[in-house]
Design an enzyme around this catalytic site. Structure first.
Site, PDB file in Angstrom:
ATOM      1  N   ASP A 106      14.046  -2.183  -5.702  1.00 48.67           N
ATOM      2  CA  ASP A 106      13.947  -4.480  -5.807  1.00 48.67           C
ATOM      3  C   ASP A 106      12.503  -4.132  -4.815  1.00 48.67           C
ATOM      4  O   ASP A 106      11.889  -5.222  -4.632  1.00 48.67           O
ATOM      5  CB  ASP A 106      14.675  -4.824  -5.135  1.00 48.67           C
ATOM      6  CG  ASP A 106      14.580  -3.901  -3.153  1.00 48.67           C
ATOM      7  OD1 ASP A 106      14.344  -3.119  -3.267  1.00 48.67           O
ATOM      8  OD2 ASP A 106      16.233  -4.242  -2.783  1.00 48.67           O
ATOM      9  N   GLU A 128      18.892   2.955  -9.709  1.00 51.63           N
ATOM     10  CA  GLU A 128      19.938   2.383  -8.120  1.00 51.63           C
ATOM     11  C   GLU A 128      19.444   0.741  -8.530  1.00 51.63           C
ATOM     12  O   GLU A 128      19.596   0.010  -7.652  1.00 51.63           O
ATOM     13  CB  GLU A 128      18.690   1.929  -6.642  1.00 51.63           C
ATOM     14  CG  GLU A 128      19.399   1.514  -5.531  1.00 51.63           C
ATOM     15  CD  GLU A 128      18.841   1.963  -4.123  1.00 51.63           C
ATOM     16  OE1 GLU A 128      19.199   2.687  -3.393  1.00 51.63           O
ATOM     17  OE2 GLU A 128      17.795   0.871  -3.955  1.00 51.63           O
ATOM     18  N   GLU A 142      13.830  -9.211  -1.846  1.00 54.45           N
ATOM     19  CA  GLU A 142      14.253  -8.234  -2.564  1.00 54.45           C
ATOM     20  C   GLU A 142      15.299  -8.696  -3.290  1.00 54.45           C
ATOM     21  O   GLU A 142      15.300  -8.019  -4.549  1.00 54.45           O
ATOM     22  CB  GLU A 142      14.863  -7.253  -1.528  1.00 54.45           C
ATOM     23  CG  GLU A 142      13.506  -6.646  -0.499  1.00 54.45           C
ATOM     24  CD  GLU A 142      12.698  -6.895   0.464  1.00 54.45           C
ATOM     25  OE1 GLU A 142      11.739  -6.297   0.806  1.00 54.45           O
ATOM     26  OE2 GLU A 142      13.254  -7.864   0.678  1.00 54.45           O
ATOM     27  N   HIS A 212      12.560  -3.912  10.597  1.00 60.34           N
ATOM     28  CA  HIS A 212      11.589  -4.238  10.236  1.00 60.34           C
ATOM     29  C   HIS A 212      11.627  -5.574   8.715  1.00 60.34           C
ATOM     30  O   HIS A 212      10.841  -6.415   8.744  1.00 60.34           O
ATOM     31  CB  HIS A 212      10.366  -3.147   9.053  1.00 60.34           C
ATOM     32  CG  HIS A 212      11.808  -3.034   7.953  1.00 60.34           C
ATOM     33  ND1 HIS A 212      13.207  -2.261   8.235  1.00 60.34           N
ATOM     34  CD2 HIS A 212      11.576  -3.759   6.664  1.00 60.34           C
ATOM     35  CE1 HIS A 212      13.125  -1.979   6.813  1.00 60.34           C
ATOM     36  NE2 HIS A 212      12.705  -3.056   5.711  1.00 60.34           N
ATOM     37  N   ARG A 214      12.203  -9.237   6.596  1.00 57.57           N
ATOM     38  CA  ARG A 214      11.417 -11.019   7.208  1.00 57.57           C
ATOM     39  C   ARG A 214      12.544 -11.030   7.533  1.00 57.57           C
ATOM     40  O   ARG A 214      12.375 -12.595   7.784  1.00 57.57           O
ATOM     41  CB  ARG A 214      10.517 -11.085   5.971  1.00 57.57           C
ATOM     42  CG  ARG A 214      10.008 -10.601   4.781  1.00 57.57           C
ATOM     43  CD  ARG A 214       9.579 -11.128   3.877  1.00 57.57           C
ATOM     44  NE  ARG A 214       8.327 -10.468   3.522  1.00 57.57           N
ATOM     45  CZ  ARG A 214       8.115  -9.317   2.696  1.00 57.57           C
ATOM     46  NH1 ARG A 214       9.167  -9.137   2.313  1.00 57.57           N
ATOM     47  NH2 ARG A 214       6.672  -8.754   2.888  1.00 57.57           N
ATOM     48  N   HIS A 245       7.345  -0.525  13.136  1.00 54.22           N
ATOM     49  CA  HIS A 245       6.574  -1.150  12.561  1.00 54.22           C
ATOM     50  C   HIS A 245       5.620  -1.943  12.917  1.00 54.22           C
ATOM     51  O   HIS A 245       5.787  -2.171  13.819  1.00 54.22           O
ATOM     52  CB  HIS A 245       7.553  -2.403  11.689  1.00 54.22           C
ATOM     53  CG  HIS A 245       7.018  -2.790  10.488  1.00 54.22           C
ATOM     54  ND1 HIS A 245       5.986  -2.676   9.992  1.00 54.22           N
ATOM     55  CD2 HIS A 245       7.631  -1.822   9.184  1.00 54.22           C
ATOM     56  CE1 HIS A 245       5.662  -3.343   8.877  1.00 54.22           C
ATOM     57  NE2 HIS A 245       6.492  -2.617   8.427  1.00 54.22           N
TER      58      HIS A 245
END
Length: 393
Positions: A106, A128, A142, A212, A214, A245
């Site tokens: 994605d 996937e 994603e 990590h 968003r 990160h």
């Protein structure tokens, strides 16, 4: 595309382009790349978009892959990257004939690879396929990218029966979906065997933390870090490993809240080998990563998911993970409960990985061969020739 005349169409390797750009894509495409490279019927080329640079180079080296084609990254933003990637991909697809373009997951790289192939009417194979939260904002972007790839792909390789059902519910043709298992398990088996990954920790092991996404930027990072600080104070003998990160919106708050705590170790992001070793040595994983939700069960390590939903509900149904979101009290309560209740902890240790058995790449390669490699009779029809009955016998 000019088709070779028979018998060349039967015997020449089928040209396949594999597009990757990020660390997770490389991990999940690597075992399929090796499977196709040794099968004989395919000529697979690996293209790296440059979406991830240094991290990607480390993973490629781990899996003994040297990209055949590397694009030049344009700009720092996702928009600039996507525009530059698309232009370069289109020029490449215009120059060379490809029987199929393979993308995974994605990411922006996967979406641009699929879209460029779609406009050139080249079949897209989506590895996937079918993972869904049905919330376009979580994970963002994603979820939207994966759904859009699903609308233009020709071959859908779903990792589980649940992801297959999600595709069927979106009216994807049943004959274009194959449930194969997730190649992430294939990758783990490949790397553990070749790089000697095994448990080396004594005693309980550490609590591994990653964060990590968003949707967790901002207050959620503060809440999770506060929970970890609470846990570190309540359980001073529990070591906490937190690879942080590099993005400043993550790096700054984490170091501000947790830097200096005696049993919390903040490190640079781990490469794939180090992360697999960290999983092997873990007692518990706290993460918002989709990949770690899939990988931790291989080592029998329970996962607390720092999200409100997951596109991998199989890990919840198997009982080896639990959603806790970014809620300070919920995170602390669950960690303390698992620390105190050995039976509850054992109940979350997976006996098998619900995402696969390590043979997904073999299944995908077999399906692609059946779909892309012409039989002798088909090759004759394509080239306008004819084959007598004796030749087909």
């Amino acid at each position: 595309m000019l088709l070779p005349s028979w018998p060349d169409a039967v015997h020449l390797p089928v040209p396949i382009l594999m597009v990757s750009g990020t660390r997770p894509e490389i991990i999940k495409l690597a075992p399929l790349y090796h499977q196709l490279s040794r099968c004989g019927w395919a000529r697979v080329a690996w293209l790296h978009t440059g979406q991830h640079s240094q991290m990607a180079d480390q993973i490629l080296t781990c899996f003994d892959i040297d990209p055949d084609i590397s694009l030049v990254r344009a700009g720092d933003s996702l928009l600039e990257f996507g525009m530059g990637c698309r232009v370069q991909l289109d020029a490449l697809l215009d120059r060379s004939p490809w029987a199929c373009v393979i993308v995974q997951g994605d990411t922006e790289s996967a979406f641009q690879g699929a879209l460029a192939a779609f406009y050139r009417q080249i079949p897209v194979a989506h590895i996937e396929a079918g993972l869904r939260t049905h919330n376009l904002l979580r994970p963002f972007p994603e979820e939207g990218l994966r759904q859009m790839i699903g609308r233009i792909a020709k071959f859908h390789f779903s990792p589980t029966s649940r992801s297959r059902q999600a595709l069927l519910a979106e009216n994807v043709a049943p004959h274009s979906i194959w449930t194969t298992g997730n190649t992430v398990v294939d990758a783990q088996e490949w790397i553990c065997k070749r790089r000697d990954i095994q448990r080396r920790a004594t005693g309980r092991g550490h609590m591994l933390v990653t964060m990590h996404r968003r949707e967790n930027w901002g207050d959620d990072i503060d809440h999770v870090c506060a929970a970890i600080a609470d846990i570190a104070a309540r359980l001073p003998d529990l070591p906490v490993l937190f690879p942080v990160h590099l993005n400043p919106v993550v790096h700054g708050p984490v170091h501000r809240h947790l830097g200096g705590l005696p049993n919390v170790r903040l490190t640079q992001p781990l490469d794939y080998l180090a992360m697999q070793q960290a999983l092997a040595d873990a007692w518990l994983v706290l993460t918002d990563s989709g990949g770690l939700q899939e990988e931790a069960p291989t080592f029998g390590v329970p996962v607390l998911v720092l999200r409100e939903e997951t596109e991998r509900p199989e890990v919840l149904e198997a009982g080896c993970a639990m959603l806790v979101g970014a809620h300070r009290q919920a995170i602390m309560d669950q960690v303390l409960h698992l620390h105190a209740d050995a039976q509850a902890y054992r109940g979350m240790q997976a006996s098998v990985n619900p995402f696969g058995d390590g043979k997904a790449s073999q299944r995908i390669a077999a399906h692609l061969e059946s779909a892309l490699r012409p039989s002798r009779q088909e090759a004759s029809c394509l080239s306008g020739g004819s084959i007598c009955a004796e030749e087909l016998a």
